[in-house]
Write an enzyme that holds these catalytic residues in place. Sequence first.
Site, PDB file in Angstrom:
ATOM      1  N   ARG A 108       6.958  -8.921  16.073  1.00  0.00           N
ATOM      2  CA  ARG A 108       7.338  -7.700  15.771  1.00  0.00           C
ATOM      3  C   ARG A 108       6.341  -6.229  15.932  1.00  0.00           C
ATOM      4  NH1 ARG A 108       6.872  -4.170  10.858  1.00  0.00           N
ATOM      5  NH2 ARG A 108       8.808  -3.275  10.597  1.00  0.00           N
ATOM      6  N   HIS A 126       4.758   0.131   0.085  1.00  0.00           N
ATOM      7  CA  HIS A 126       5.491  -0.774   1.139  1.00  0.00           C
ATOM      8  C   HIS A 126       4.470  -1.747   1.716  1.00  0.00           C
ATOM      9  CE1 HIS A 126       3.696   2.738   2.981  1.00  0.00           C
ATOM     10  NE2 HIS A 126       3.480   2.190   4.353  1.00  0.00           N
ATOM     11  N   ASP A 144       0.881   5.412   1.729  1.00  0.00           N
ATOM     12  CA  ASP A 144       0.133   5.943   2.758  1.00  0.00           C
ATOM     13  C   ASP A 144      -0.274   7.267   2.382  1.00  0.00           C
ATOM     14  OD1 ASP A 144       1.322   4.027   4.653  1.00  0.00           O
ATOM     15  OD2 ASP A 144       2.973   5.320   5.288  1.00  0.00           O
ATOM     16  N   HIS A 172       0.844  -1.047   0.052  1.00  0.00           N
ATOM     17  CA  HIS A 172      -0.127  -0.052  -0.024  1.00  0.00           C
ATOM     18  C   HIS A 172       0.908   1.338  -0.013  1.00  0.00           C
ATOM     19  CE1 HIS A 172       1.104  -0.747   4.130  1.00  0.00           C
ATOM     20  NE2 HIS A 172       1.019   0.766   4.445  1.00  0.00           N
TER      21      HIS A 172
HETATM   22  O1  LIG Z   1       4.990  -2.061  10.404  1.00  0.00           O
HETATM   23  C1  LIG Z   1       5.737  -1.385   9.555  1.00  0.00           C
HETATM   24  O2  LIG Z   1       6.854  -1.709   9.304  1.00  0.00           O
HETATM   25  C2  LIG Z   1       4.796  -0.507   8.494  1.00  0.00           C
HETATM   26  C3  LIG Z   1       3.420  -0.211   8.783  1.00  0.00           C
HETATM   27  C4  LIG Z   1       2.684   0.557   7.649  1.00  0.00           C
HETATM   28  O3  LIG Z   1       3.084   0.465   6.623  1.00  0.00           O
HETATM   29  C5  LIG Z   1       1.431   1.093   8.458  1.00  0.00           C
HETATM   30  O4  LIG Z   1       1.078   1.253   9.541  1.00  0.00           O
HETATM   31  O5  LIG Z   1       1.029   2.110   7.448  1.00  0.00           O
HETATM   32 FE   LIG Z   2       2.090   1.983   5.436  1.00  0.00          FE
END
Ligand SMILES: O=C(O)CCC(=O)C(=O)O
Ligand SMILES: [Fe+2]
Length: 346
Positions: A293, A283, A228, A226
């Site tokens: 994680r 990403h 952001d 996606h």
């Molecule tokens: O957890 C991550 O490394 C990325 C999280 C992410 O892309 C988001 O919350 O929009």
């Molecule tokens: Fe993100």
Amino acid sequence: MSTVENHGENSNTGILPINLPLDFSSIQSIPESHAWSESNNDNQIKNNGSSSLALPIIDLNDPNVMDQIGHACEEWGAFQLKNHGIPKNIIEKLEVETKRLFDLSKEQKMKALRTLNYPTGYGTVWITPFFQQRMWQEGFTIHDSPVDDAKKIWPDDYQIFCDAIKKFQDESMLLIEKLIHLSFKYLGISEEEKENWIGNNHAGAIQLNSYPICPKPEKAMGIVAHTDTSIFTLLNQSQVSGLQVFKDDAGWFTVPLEPNTVVINTGDVLHILSNARFKSALHRVTVNSVKHRYSMVYFYRPIMKHVVAPLVSNNPRFRALTFKEYVAMKNKHFDKTLSIISVKED
Ligand SMILES: O=C(O)CCC(=O)C(=O)O
Ligand SMILES: [Fe+2]
């Protein structure tokens, strides 16, 4: 990527409501609802960074920092930043509080369950309705202040969590305003215009993510690919890697764990403001079978009534619209949104 027209109501996840994460504490194997087929998850890393190509690491104190940030935003839409100025103890406290939150029982967390009418608190990632399969993730979303949601979970003991969030929020905001200053200067955007995008014209949101240990990580997705909906996003990926960034013509790159850095990526808004000169980083997050994680993310966004349009060219590639309209479109059209607002060339 398979999308669903009906926003998931009749998807094969069956019983699990769309906003509710799996109770990962009692899971020994991946349920059907969370297993992604090869064709869907595109889980192969086409390039793991072993070539000379790697996500840039930029030092905020470097005399050439402006050009480095500009180039990184043009080529990757992302970089890692060192000497960023966020005190280590603020990040560490946030990590402790994030773990404390997600380690609670499902019942405790559900006291702050996010709903359609109440879009903050505990729940699945916002892109969940676009997919048939569920992600191996649980999240906690904060707009402005976490107090109301934190009180639901810890009625007598919410202050420590809220303090940790507030400090991270304030530091992230200041840092991103520096990055806006540098990147706008790189793009040749005036100081007056810059003032329109910071201070009272900005809104911040925080997303805490938890990706529990997964029995079959190759079948699961932490968060699907996606972009952001932000100007810049700041991310602390704690001590476990999993974030991947897509580079055109090269493939997916795992963002390495680099001590004392934060990950910065550009979002859709800066992509539009820069008239597509800066990438909005595509990403995603992978999971693993060894370590739980956590990630802590700060999204720097404009206020809803702000008009978003290219600032740098006489040939705008996107039509102007309010940020509120953009968010509504993204919630409906997801990864098609930028092309829908593109101005067609004659
Ligand atoms: O957890 C991550 O490394 C990325 C999280 C992410 O892309 C988001 O919350 O929009
Ligand atoms: Fe993100």
